[in-house]
Motif scaffolding. Structure first.
Motif, PDB file in Angstrom:
ATOM      1  N   LEU A   1      12.896   8.220  -5.364  1.00 10.67           N
ATOM      2  CA  LEU A   1      11.705   7.479  -5.785  1.00 10.67           C
ATOM      3  C   LEU A   1      11.929   6.796  -7.130  1.00 10.67           C
ATOM      4  CD1 LEU A   1       8.935  10.055  -4.799  1.00 10.67           C
ATOM      5  CD2 LEU A   1       9.400   7.872  -3.674  1.00 10.67           C
ATOM      6  N   GLU A   2      12.634   7.480  -8.025  1.00 10.94           N
ATOM      7  CA  GLU A   2      12.956   6.865  -9.319  1.00 10.94           C
ATOM      8  C   GLU A   2      13.833   5.634  -9.099  1.00 10.94           C
ATOM      9  OE1 GLU A   2      11.770   7.495 -12.159  1.00 10.94           O
ATOM     10  OE2 GLU A   2      10.937   9.518 -12.053  1.00 10.94           O
ATOM     11  N   GLY A   3      14.764   5.731  -8.150  1.00 11.94           N
ATOM     12  CA  GLY A   3      15.594   4.581  -7.823  1.00 11.94           C
ATOM     13  C   GLY A   3      14.779   3.442  -7.250  1.00 11.94           C
ATOM     14  N   LEU A   4      13.829   3.774  -6.382  1.00 11.65           N
ATOM     15  CA  LEU A   4      12.968   2.749  -5.786  1.00 11.65           C
ATOM     16  C   LEU A   4      12.150   2.029  -6.842  1.00 11.65           C
ATOM     17  CD1 LEU A   4      11.732   1.357  -3.292  1.00 11.65           C
ATOM     18  CD2 LEU A   4      10.136   3.288  -3.112  1.00 11.65           C
ATOM     19  N   SER A   5      11.726   2.745  -7.860  1.00 14.16           N
ATOM     20  CA  SER A   5      10.891   2.138  -8.905  1.00 14.16           C
ATOM     21  C   SER A   5      11.648   1.077  -9.706  1.00 14.16           C
ATOM     22  CB  SER A   5      10.371   3.224  -9.859  1.00 14.16           C
ATOM     23  OG  SER A   5      11.431   3.796 -10.610  1.00 14.16           O
ATOM     24  N   GLU A   6      12.982   1.077  -9.597  1.00 15.75           N
ATOM     25  CA  GLU A   6      13.793   0.085 -10.312  1.00 15.75           C
ATOM     26  C   GLU A   6      13.783  -1.272  -9.606  1.00 15.75           C
ATOM     27  OE1 GLU A   6      15.321   0.566 -13.275  1.00 15.75           O
ATOM     28  OE2 GLU A   6      14.320   2.518 -13.293  1.00 15.75           O
ATOM     29  N   TYR A   7      13.366  -1.298  -8.353  1.00 15.87           N
ATOM     30  CA  TYR A   7      13.325  -2.557  -7.605  1.00 15.87           C
ATOM     31  C   TYR A   7      11.996  -3.246  -7.896  1.00 15.87           C
ATOM     32  CZ  TYR A   7      17.466  -1.152  -5.001  1.00 15.87           C
ATOM     33  OH  TYR A   7      18.746  -0.786  -4.662  1.00 15.87           O
ATOM     34  N   GLY A   8      12.061  -4.408  -8.536  1.00 19.88           N
ATOM     35  CA  GLY A   8      10.837  -5.042  -9.019  1.00 19.88           C
ATOM     36  C   GLY A   8      10.380  -6.260  -8.242  1.00 19.88           C
ATOM     37  N   GLU A   9      11.022  -6.563  -7.083  1.00 20.75           N
ATOM     38  CA  GLU A   9      10.635  -7.783  -6.387  1.00 20.75           C
ATOM     39  C   GLU A   9       9.234  -7.707  -5.792  1.00 20.75           C
ATOM     40  OE1 GLU A   9      13.964  -6.301  -3.487  1.00 20.75           O
ATOM     41  OE2 GLU A   9      13.460  -5.913  -5.579  1.00 20.75           O
ATOM     42  N   SER A  10       8.577  -8.856  -5.738  1.00 23.38           N
ATOM     43  CA  SER A  10       7.227  -8.934  -5.179  1.00 23.38           C
ATOM     44  C   SER A  10       7.249  -8.894  -3.661  1.00 23.38           C
ATOM     45  CB  SER A  10       6.533 -10.219  -5.654  1.00 23.38           C
ATOM     46  OG  SER A  10       6.412 -10.243  -7.063  1.00 23.38           O
TER      47      SER A  10
ATOM     48  N   ALA B   1       0.839  -1.202   0.000  1.00 18.82           N
ATOM     49  CA  ALA B   1       0.000   0.000   0.000  1.00 18.82           C
ATOM     50  C   ALA B   1       0.873   1.250   0.000  1.00 18.82           C
ATOM     51  CB  ALA B   1      -0.920  -0.008   1.213  1.00 18.82           C
ATOM     52  N   LEU B   2       1.911   1.228   0.812  1.00 16.25           N
ATOM     53  CA  LEU B   2       2.833   2.358   0.866  1.00 16.25           C
ATOM     54  C   LEU B   2       3.530   2.541  -0.483  1.00 16.25           C
ATOM     55  CD1 LEU B   2       4.362   4.586   2.272  1.00 16.25           C
ATOM     56  CD2 LEU B   2       5.832   2.864   3.334  1.00 16.25           C
ATOM     57  N   LEU B   3       3.964   1.432  -1.067  1.00 14.71           N
ATOM     58  CA  LEU B   3       4.619   1.509  -2.375  1.00 14.71           C
ATOM     59  C   LEU B   3       3.676   2.060  -3.435  1.00 14.71           C
ATOM     60  CD1 LEU B   3       7.220   0.789  -3.977  1.00 14.71           C
ATOM     61  CD2 LEU B   3       6.135  -1.393  -4.506  1.00 14.71           C
ATOM     62  N   ALA B   4       2.411   1.651  -3.398  1.00 13.07           N
ATOM     63  CA  ALA B   4       1.423   2.151  -4.360  1.00 13.07           C
ATOM     64  C   ALA B   4       1.292   3.665  -4.252  1.00 13.07           C
ATOM     65  CB  ALA B   4       0.074   1.481  -4.111  1.00 13.07           C
ATOM     66  N   GLY B   5       1.240   4.167  -3.012  1.00 14.11           N
ATOM     67  CA  GLY B   5       1.145   5.607  -2.812  1.00 14.11           C
ATOM     68  C   GLY B   5       2.384   6.338  -3.300  1.00 14.11           C
ATOM     69  N   LEU B   6       3.549   5.800  -3.010  1.00 13.63           N
ATOM     70  CA  LEU B   6       4.803   6.442  -3.419  1.00 13.63           C
ATOM     71  C   LEU B   6       4.938   6.488  -4.932  1.00 13.63           C
ATOM     72  CD1 LEU B   6       7.294   4.891  -0.818  1.00 13.63           C
ATOM     73  CD2 LEU B   6       6.388   7.224  -0.828  1.00 13.63           C
ATOM     74  N   MET B   7       4.614   5.378  -5.588  1.00 14.84           N
ATOM     75  CA  MET B   7       4.749   5.327  -7.041  1.00 14.84           C
ATOM     76  C   MET B   7       3.703   6.214  -7.737  1.00 14.84           C
ATOM     77  SD  MET B   7       7.408   3.505  -7.726  1.00 14.84           S
ATOM     78  CE  MET B   7       8.070   4.386  -6.277  1.00 14.84           C
ATOM     79  N   THR B   8       2.529   6.358  -7.140  1.00 25.01           N
ATOM     80  CA  THR B   8       1.522   7.264  -7.698  1.00 25.01           C
ATOM     81  C   THR B   8       1.942   8.710  -7.487  1.00 25.01           C
ATOM     82  OG1 THR B   8      -0.221   5.648  -7.195  1.00 25.01           O
ATOM     83  CG2 THR B   8      -0.917   7.905  -7.670  1.00 25.01           C
TER      84      THR B   8
ATOM     85  N   LYS C   1       4.899   9.863  -7.115  1.00 25.38           N
ATOM     86  CA  LYS C   1       6.151  10.149  -7.836  1.00 25.38           C
ATOM     87  C   LYS C   1       5.914  10.947  -9.107  1.00 25.38           C
ATOM     88  CE  LYS C   1       7.977   6.627 -10.017  1.00 25.38           C
ATOM     89  NZ  LYS C   1       7.968   7.010 -11.471  1.00 25.38           N
ATOM     90  N   GLU C   2       4.781  10.724  -9.751  1.00 20.87           N
ATOM     91  CA  GLU C   2       4.494  11.375 -11.024  1.00 20.87           C
ATOM     92  C   GLU C   2       4.093  12.836 -10.856  1.00 20.87           C
ATOM     93  OE1 GLU C   2       5.200   9.692 -13.687  1.00 20.87           O
ATOM     94  OE2 GLU C   2       5.647   7.926 -12.457  1.00 20.87           O
ATOM     95  N   HIS C   3       3.808  13.262  -9.625  1.00 16.18           N
ATOM     96  CA  HIS C   3       3.255  14.598  -9.433  1.00 16.18           C
ATOM     97  C   HIS C   3       4.025  15.469  -8.452  1.00 16.18           C
ATOM     98  CE1 HIS C   3      -0.103  12.673 -11.436  1.00 16.18           C
ATOM     99  NE2 HIS C   3      -0.252  11.836 -10.432  1.00 16.18           N
ATOM    100  N   CYS C   4       5.085  14.951  -7.847  1.00 14.88           N
ATOM    101  CA  CYS C   4       5.728  15.698  -6.768  1.00 14.88           C
ATOM    102  C   CYS C   4       7.241  15.707  -6.910  1.00 14.88           C
ATOM    103  CB  CYS C   4       5.332  15.118  -5.416  1.00 14.88           C
ATOM    104  SG  CYS C   4       6.046  13.485  -5.114  1.00 14.88           S
ATOM    105  N   ASP C   5       7.880  16.509  -6.053  1.00 11.31           N
ATOM    106  CA  ASP C   5       9.342  16.561  -5.968  1.00 11.31           C
ATOM    107  C   ASP C   5       9.855  15.751  -4.788  1.00 11.31           C
ATOM    108  OD1 ASP C   5       9.748  18.562  -8.139  1.00 11.31           O
ATOM    109  OD2 ASP C   5       8.629  19.868  -6.772  1.00 11.31           O
ATOM    110  N   ILE C   6       9.058  15.686  -3.725  1.00  9.92           N
ATOM    111  CA  ILE C   6       9.431  14.933  -2.528  1.00  9.92           C
ATOM    112  C   ILE C   6       8.192  14.294  -1.920  1.00  9.92           C
ATOM    113  CG2 ILE C   6      11.552  16.100  -1.782  1.00  9.92           C
ATOM    114  CD1 ILE C   6       9.898  18.044  -0.185  1.00  9.92           C
TER     115      ILE C   6
END
Length: 326
Positions: free
Chosen positions: A172-181, A82-89, A91-96
């Motif tokens: 956040l861009e770096g975090l998006s590179e981690y694809g593990e389930s 849930a936290l990851l979903a919020g961060l990745m969403t 990411k497209e609209h914010c700086d931090i």
């Protein structure tokens, strides 16, 4: 000015949301007024398949004040997803972003210090508890023991840090590179960048409702963290197996010496105990190895970690927001 998004995972939080939303709104408005952040900054609540009225309350907050945004997952996926979903969403609209729990046990006054440290050039700012006075003796002891065990297992986690942290867009861009389930953010985020610092705060008591992490879930979360970040349990089994093998050779030599000396080894107790001990060790080893094999099995499926069924954002964000998945 930088756009800040507060990302707040929610699971059955209808009892705390009214006060949480009020305090977070006041904090954001204060930061906007002082010029620390942009007036495009937002508070994003992530509904993790709640069974109460959490999503209805998030929707009402959004309709009343566009400062509030909402992300609704299609089903309960757990706090980390849930936290990851919020961060990745966000990411497209914010700086931090700054992630925090809905119960506000993490002191929101530390947000000011986090933003200042970001302006000082840090990509990641960890919120670290400087005391656990509100925790029971059992919880304090087990929690601190857990961090020490994780360190011993080779996981690079921040002591007394949960998921209260600031992350820049670059992080956040770096975090998006981690694809593990099997996601464990407390261990993954430190891998992203060493350009980080800590801010310290005193943890408060929960305002209302019940903790979403009873002992059973805490133990499961701890085991998830260990097996997601470290292979040391398997190496420990290998070492233990080598020790047992050496002991068995010593016993074999001892038995042969006794045999050629004409002395019969009596007693079945030691034999039965040895059989049970070795059998138990083997089952434990198979179980731990099975945990890792199971994780590999899940990773190879490449299933989405979350699916967003609804998104409440600004009008220019809404296009294509529904049914996103990652």
């Amino acid at each position: 000015m930088d756009i800040l998004y507060l990302v707040v995972p929610c699971y059955n939080e209808e009892e705390v949301l009214p006060e949480t939303s009020k305090q977070l709104r006041e904090k954001m408005e204060s930061l906007i007024k002082s010029g620390e952040i942009s007036d495009k900054s937002r508070i994003m609540f992530v509904n993790d398949g709640s069974k109460d009225k959490t999503w209805e309350m998030i929707t009402a907050l959004h309709n009343e004040n566009k400062l509030f945004q909402g992300v609704c997952l299609s089903r309960n996926r757990g706090h980390q997803n849930a936290l990851l979903a919020g961060l990745m969403t966000a990411k497209e609209h914010c700086d931090i972003t700054i992630s925090l729990d809905a119960d506000l046990q993490d002191d929101i006054s530390a947000i000011d210090d986090m933003v200042k440290q970001y302006h000082n050039g840090y990509d990641i700012v960890y919120g670290v508890r400087n005391s656990r006075q509100t925790d029971t003796f059992f919880k304090k002891t087990t929690a601190e023991g857990y961090y020490k065990v994780m360190k011993a297992m080779g996981a690079d986690i921040v002591f007394n840090h949960a998921d209260y942290r600031l992350m820049s867009k670059r992080a956040l861009e770096g975090l998006s590179e981690y694809g593990e389930s099997n996601i464990f953010l407390r261990g993954i985020v430190p891998m992203i960048s060493s350009n980080s610092t800590n801010v310290y705060y005193a943890r408060k008591e929960r305002m209302a409702g019940e903790s979403k992490y009873p002992l059973k879930k805490m133990l499961a979360f701890a085991w998830e963290g260990i097996t997601s970040l470290s292979t040391k349990p398997i190496r420990m089994i290998t070492g233990l197996g080598a020790i047992v093998f050496l002991v068995s050779i010593a016993i074999l030599i001892y038995s042969l010496v006794r045999y050629f000396m004409g002395e019969t080894i009596t007693g079945w107790t030691s034999t039965v105990m040895s059989v049970w001990a070795i059998g138990g060790l083997q089952l434990l080893a198979i179980g731990i190895i099975g945990e890792y094999i199971g994780k590999v099995y899940l990773e190879t499926k490449q299933r989405p970690r979350f699916i967003i069924s609804k998104y409440l954002g600004d009008e220019d964000d809404m296009k294509g927001a529904d049914d996103n998945k990652n």
